[in-house]
Design an enzyme around this catalytic site. Structure first.
Site, mmCIF file in Angstrom:
data_model
loop_
_atom_site.group_PDB
_atom_site.id
_atom_site.type_symbol
_atom_site.label_atom_id
_atom_site.label_comp_id
_atom_site.label_asym_id
_atom_site.label_seq_id
_atom_site.Cartn_x
_atom_site.Cartn_y
_atom_site.Cartn_z
ATOM 1 N N HIS A 71 10.743 0.552 -7.801
ATOM 2 C CA HIS A 71 11.694 0.135 -6.768
ATOM 3 C C HIS A 71 11.291 0.786 -5.450
ATOM 4 C CE1 HIS A 71 16.201 -0.425 -5.500
ATOM 5 N NE2 HIS A 71 15.345 -0.832 -4.581
ATOM 6 N N HIS A 94 10.117 -4.311 2.467
ATOM 7 C CA HIS A 94 11.469 -3.744 2.601
ATOM 8 C C HIS A 94 11.440 -2.233 2.392
ATOM 9 C CE1 HIS A 94 15.785 -3.136 2.010
ATOM 10 N NE2 HIS A 94 15.466 -2.467 0.915
ATOM 11 N N GLU A 95 10.750 -1.790 1.363
ATOM 12 C CA GLU A 95 10.726 -0.363 1.046
ATOM 13 C C GLU A 95 9.996 0.430 2.124
ATOM 14 O OE1 GLU A 95 12.260 1.363 -1.532
ATOM 15 O OE2 GLU A 95 13.314 -0.542 -1.703
ATOM 16 N N LYS A 143 12.463 0.553 5.223
ATOM 17 C CA LYS A 143 13.685 1.344 5.049
ATOM 18 C C LYS A 143 13.407 2.797 4.684
ATOM 19 C CE LYS A 143 18.175 1.397 2.716
ATOM 20 N NZ LYS A 143 19.085 0.680 1.777
ATOM 21 N N HIS A 144 12.475 3.031 3.788
ATOM 22 C CA HIS A 144 12.253 4.379 3.260
ATOM 23 C C HIS A 144 10.901 4.976 3.661
ATOM 24 C CE1 HIS A 144 15.856 4.097 0.780
ATOM 25 N NE2 HIS A 144 15.445 2.908 0.354
#
Length: 212
Positions: free
Chosen positions: A64, A105-106, A109-110
């Protein structure tokens, strides 16, 4: 005087709540530890059957993300990026993530909050995946029956001797396994999870959907 006292008390309460609330903004590189989040793909596919990862590839646990976290709770998100994902880095990331959409996305965001560029963040993610060994019971097409969250934790600790008793958390959606989250320090070694990272499952056995 009574009005002023009440106003001061209210301000103190609001300040305390603000300090206790998870932080979702921050400066890149300013964090305390990582969480490696591994999603149980069959559960995700129950509600996202048209997603690219749900195409009969037999996924079990999939990446994830690798998430910078604060020890007091919360996490930085969507920081000013050190770099943008190049075509080469997207190709590199696709060896780790199951879809390009998730990869992008990862990172946005992170990964941008990790304090390193995209290539190094992907290297760190690859290293983190090597650190955590998936129990044999969860290898492709070898799925156990219903288990309690504590039994899932025990299987992970057995496969990862360096993981402490409070080194991970099991996350459920209702009574269905959703993901596991493993705490790692900045050097990507096993670390104890703070109270903000805890198992979120109901008591008793939880369902583990079969891979497909």
């Amino acid at each position: 005087m009574r009005w002023r006292t009440s106003w001061i008390a209210l301000c103190l309460v609001l300040t305390a709540l603000a300090d206790a609330a998870p932080r979702h903004q921050g400066q890149a590189g300013d964090f305390d530890f990582y969480v490696l989040s591994l999603s149980w793909s069959p559960t995700f596919c129950l509600t996202h059957p048209q997603d690219q990862q749900c195409t009969g590839k037999g996924y079990g646990f999939v990446l994830h993300g690798l998430w910078p976290q604060y020890a007091r709770g919360g996490w930085p998100a969507s920081c000013l990026p050190q770099s943008r994902l190049s075509a080469e880095e997207v190709a590199k990331g696709m060896s780790l993530f199951v879809t390009e959409k998730l990869l992008k996305h990862e990172w946005a965001k992170h990964g941008t909050c990790s304090g390193v560029d995209a290539s190094e963040y992907l290297d760190k993610t690859d290293t983190a995946l090597d650190v955590v060994q998936i129990p044999q019971a969860f290898e492709p097409f070898n799925v156990p029956g219903p288990l309690a969250a504590r039994d899932i934790e025990a299987l992970f600790r057995e496969s990862n001797p360096g993981m402490g008793r409070h080194g991970m958390a099991v996350i459920c959606k209702g009574k269905v396994l959703s993901e596991v989250r493993v705490c790692l320090n900045k050097e990507l070694r096993f670390a104890g999870c703070p109270k903000s990272i805890k198992t979120q499952c109901r008591g008793g056995e939880i369902r583990i959907p079969a891979q497909r």
